[in-house]
Design an enzyme around this catalytic site. Structure first.
Site, PDB file in Angstrom:
ATOM      1  N   GLU A   1      24.731  -9.458   4.391  1.00 44.80           N
ATOM      2  CA  GLU A   1      25.766  -8.426   4.266  1.00 44.80           C
ATOM      3  C   GLU A   1      25.785  -7.858   2.847  1.00 44.80           C
ATOM      4  OE1 GLU A   1      29.058 -10.861   5.387  1.00 44.80           O
ATOM      5  OE2 GLU A   1      28.362 -11.042   7.453  1.00 44.80           O
TER       6      GLU A   1
ATOM      7  N   GLU B   1      27.819 -12.852  11.199  1.00 45.78           N
ATOM      8  CA  GLU B   1      27.109 -14.021  10.667  1.00 45.78           C
ATOM      9  C   GLU B   1      26.278 -14.748  11.709  1.00 45.78           C
ATOM     10  OE1 GLU B   1      30.185 -13.224   9.857  1.00 45.78           O
ATOM     11  OE2 GLU B   1      30.172 -13.017   7.674  1.00 45.78           O
TER      12      GLU B   1
ATOM     13  N   PHE C   1      29.652 -16.010   1.485  1.00 42.42           N
ATOM     14  CA  PHE C   1      30.363 -17.179   0.951  1.00 42.42           C
ATOM     15  C   PHE C   1      30.044 -18.342   1.883  1.00 42.42           C
ATOM     16  CE2 PHE C   1      32.730 -13.774  -0.951  1.00 42.42           C
ATOM     17  CZ  PHE C   1      33.247 -14.277  -2.139  1.00 42.42           C
TER      18      PHE C   1
ATOM     19  N   ASP D   1      31.760 -20.549   2.992  1.00 37.39           N
ATOM     20  CA  ASP D   1      32.817 -20.725   3.996  1.00 37.39           C
ATOM     21  C   ASP D   1      32.454 -20.020   5.304  1.00 37.39           C
ATOM     22  OD1 ASP D   1      35.325 -21.422   1.877  1.00 37.39           O
ATOM     23  OD2 ASP D   1      33.687 -20.191   1.130  1.00 37.39           O
ATOM     24  N   PHE D   2      31.687 -18.933   5.199  1.00 35.00           N
ATOM     25  CA  PHE D   2      31.342 -18.145   6.384  1.00 35.00           C
ATOM     26  C   PHE D   2      30.211 -18.785   7.195  1.00 35.00           C
ATOM     27  CE2 PHE D   2      32.406 -14.140   3.636  1.00 35.00           C
ATOM     28  CZ  PHE D   2      33.685 -14.611   3.446  1.00 35.00           C
TER      29      PHE D   2
ATOM     30  N   HIS E   1      37.317 -19.068   0.598  1.00 34.19           N
ATOM     31  CA  HIS E   1      36.161 -18.564  -0.155  1.00 34.19           C
ATOM     32  C   HIS E   1      35.764 -19.546  -1.257  1.00 34.19           C
ATOM     33  CE1 HIS E   1      37.658 -14.837   1.684  1.00 34.19           C
ATOM     34  NE2 HIS E   1      36.491 -14.278   1.421  1.00 34.19           N
TER      35      HIS E   1
END
Lengths: 326, 320
Positions: free
Chosen positions: A29, A60, A83, A85-86, A129
């Site tokens: 992205e 994702e 990130f 987290d994703f 994040h």
């Protein structure tokens, strides 16, 4: 040797690999004109074009899944997840697909995929994040998990990851992107599964990952003024893990502390403890092993709270002193 | 489009092999010779033979957990498939995958997937690679009606459309995702209606008509190969057996099942072949007999094959 930043080292590794092998390409992205959320791929689209530095929709699961599919048919994709987290949004593709395909298909297919992603706290980005999720991925058989701490290591390890025929989850640290260090101009790689003793010492072994390597080294420097000799080990890769270097070090020092940013419960530190107590080093331990880790909470926003949620240099200094009293 | 006799015969043979293979699997399961679980596509054979025959040998496909028919149509060796289902060392995945993970990249089979919708982005990525490497090959991506409610379906179709990838999506709409009727969980009349959200052509056709499945897929394959982008084809069909081994069919009526059995894709195709004088009844009977023999030989091969040695347990975790 030139001094460059960790972020530049990541970019250089990718640029050199894209030049070396036409099957390598980037996908993620906002990695094109924008250069990625942390500017790591900045300028690469001009050099390699929008096909090989490919901006994607915010999808994702499909980004990683497309990486898996492209890898299975001969490409060597590097996908960026903005990130770490994703990663959870792509977790089926990483954990159930990429990790298992080679084994599940009896060795018939390969998945040479690198999932690059920045982890860690310290930017005020709060709970979604800022996580350190390496233990989740280290738990899944079939993945390799990398956590580089220096510009030299990040460049060499990323090249190894790109040339590896297996899926690699590559955790960079946001706060390290601006950290400078010496990196040679020559093409070099850093092997997986070889820990490095970043500082030699005799009183205690401190095993630290990613940014915690720097905090452990700083703590060791301070403790040296008080005649405490700390050995700092950076595993560089959690999977594969170089247990031999850790075990040898613990046999030498008789004490072990593990420092990780991730929250304590179920973290990778626990795995290191288990490896050591199951090894011949167990009999050499002069004191219980200590884990210095993040609190078992989401990362909070407010600056003081955020800093208190994860180990800082003074926490390590204090913990080492306490450990030596035992 | 006029299809050759050879192709029609090949499709019938593949459908028969699939039917007999799965009936045998059902029987072996009952006897305890096949364990775990298995998902039978009996009644859906046209949905495999039709689309897959529109591919060239080196094109790719990704299939679903109910994928025996697609494997057979893509040229899988029945012996090796049966060995895999029996967990034998000689199987496609050396006994490590089982029924839902039959794959063979050499035959362009990217594999069945145990995760609903899990294969859709993988197929899409394989198509991206074909486009980037300019291979001229295309990818066929199978999934079920249930998978069209997964995020990966929407993410992948969107991606394939913006990048105009050489891929054909084939939705095997057998009306039920396990026990859940698609009408209860999809607001549009057809699953193919969802293609319009991605500026993609979407077509719904009779999934029990192998000739129509072939022709519509073939047109989409030609389009994809020309670089004119992806298509979503929905075939309407029905699975006669339960979802998997534990299904008591509580969610549908006996009448409904019997009604669909009358629409058997194999009988229908055979009737056509006889009426068109492409095959005689006798020739069909002969093909049925030889197909049954092929399955018996596969069982024999699988039964005689060794189980994997325990030494293989930790092998193939990583590629070197």
């Amino acid at each position: 040797m030139e001094e460059i930043t960790y972020g530049q080292a990541v970019r250089d590794a990718m640029r050199e690999e894209l030049q070396r092998d036409e099957n390598v390409f980037l996908m993620g992205e906002d990695i094109g004109v924008y250069g990625g959320a942390f500017g790591i791929t900045f300028g690469m689209i001009d050099e390699f074009g929008p096909d090989r530095v490919r901006d994607t929709p915010i999808s994702e699961a499909a980004i990683v899944g497309a990486g898996v599919g492209a890898a299975m048919v001969g490409m060597r994709p590097i996908v960026e997840i903005m990130f770490s987290d994703f990663l959870t949004l792509a977790s089926d593709q990483i954990m159930n697909q990429a990790a298992k395909i080679h084994y599940m298909l009896g060795g018939k297919a390969k998945v040479p995929l690198v999932v690059r992603t920045p982890g860690g706290s310290g930017t005020g980005a709060a709970a979604q994040h800022s996580q350190s999720l390496e233990a989740l991925f280290a738990h899944i058989p079939g993945l390799k998990v990398v956590m580089p701490s220096s510009p030299y290591d990040v460049k060499g390890l990323l090249k190894t990851a790109i040339r590896d025929d297996n899926p690699v989850v590559f955790f960079e640290h946001k706060l390290l992107y601006s950290k400078k260090g010496e990196v040679p101009d020559t093409d070099y790689t850093v092997p997986f599964g070889e820990a490095e003793i970043k500082r030699s010492g005799s009183d205690i072994t401190v095993f630290a990952t990613s940014i915690m390597v720097h905090r452990a080294l700083e703590a060791a420097e301070q403790l040296a003024n008080e005649n405490i000799s700390v050995e700092v080990i950076d595993p560089k890769t959690l999977v594969p893990l170089d247990t031999e270097t850790i075990v040898k070090s613990v046999i030498k020092t008789g004490r072990l502390m593990i420092v990780q940013e991730a929250c304590k419960r179920g973290g990778f530190a626990s795995e290191v403890v288990a490896e050591v107590v199951e090894s011949e080093a167990f009999g050499y331990l002069d004191a219980p092993i200590t884990r210095v880790a993040g609190k078992n909470i989401p990362i909070p926003y407010s600056k003081k709270l955020e800093a208190a949620a994860v180990p800082q240099v003074e926490d390590i200094v204090k913990a080492v002193k306490e450990e030596l009293l035992q | 489009m006029k299809l050759s006799k050879k192709l029609k015969l090949r499709m019938l043979e593949q459908m028969l092999l699939t039917r007999y293979f799965e009936e045998k699997v059902d029987e072996l399961f009952a006897k305890g010779l096949i364990h775990g679980t298995t998902h039978l596509s009996i009644g859906e054979e046209a949905m495999a033979a039709g689309p897959v025959n529109a591919l060239k040998a080196d094109d790719f496909m990704a299939i679903t957990h109910r994928g025996h028919g697609s494997c057979i149509a893509k040229g899988a060796d029945i012996n090796i498939m049966m060995a895999e289902l029996m967990g034998k060392e000689t199987g496609y995945c050396k006994g490590k995958g089982g029924s839902i993970h039959v794959a063979n990249l050499e035959e362009g089979n990217l594999g069945a997937n145990g995760i609903v919708g899990g294969g859709i982005p993988i197929a899409t990525g394989a198509a991206l690679a074909q486009k980037m490497q300019n291979t001229g090959k295309i990818v066929l991506c199978f999934f079920g009606d249930g998978a069209s409610n997964e995020g990966t379906f929407h993410e992948s179709l969107n991606m394939a459309s913006i990048w105009q990838l050489p891929i054909v999506y084939v939705c095997v709409n057998n009306m039920y995702g396990m026990s859940t009727c698609i009408d209860d969980v999809c607001p549009t009349n057809n699953i193919s209606d969802r293609a319009s959200a991605y500026q993609m052509e979407g077509i719904t056709i009779d999934g029990n008509d192998v000739l129509e499945m072939f022709e519509v897929t073939n047109n989409a394959v030609i389009k994809a190969r020309k670089g004119q982008g992806p298509t979503l084809i929905e075939g309407l069909t029905y699975r006669w057996k339960g979802h998997s081994k534990s299904d008591a069919n509580l969610y549908r009526t006996r009448e409904e099942i019997e009604e669909w059995k009358k629409k058997c894709p194999i009988k229908r195709f055979q009737t056509y072949l006889i009426e068109q004088k492409i095959m005689s009844e006798e020739e069909i009977k002969k093909m049925e007999e030889s197909s049954l023999e092929t399955i018996e030989r596969a069982v024999e091969f699988a039964e005689q094959s060794p189980y994997p040695s325990l030494d293989a347990l930790e092998e193939d975790l990583y590629a070197y």
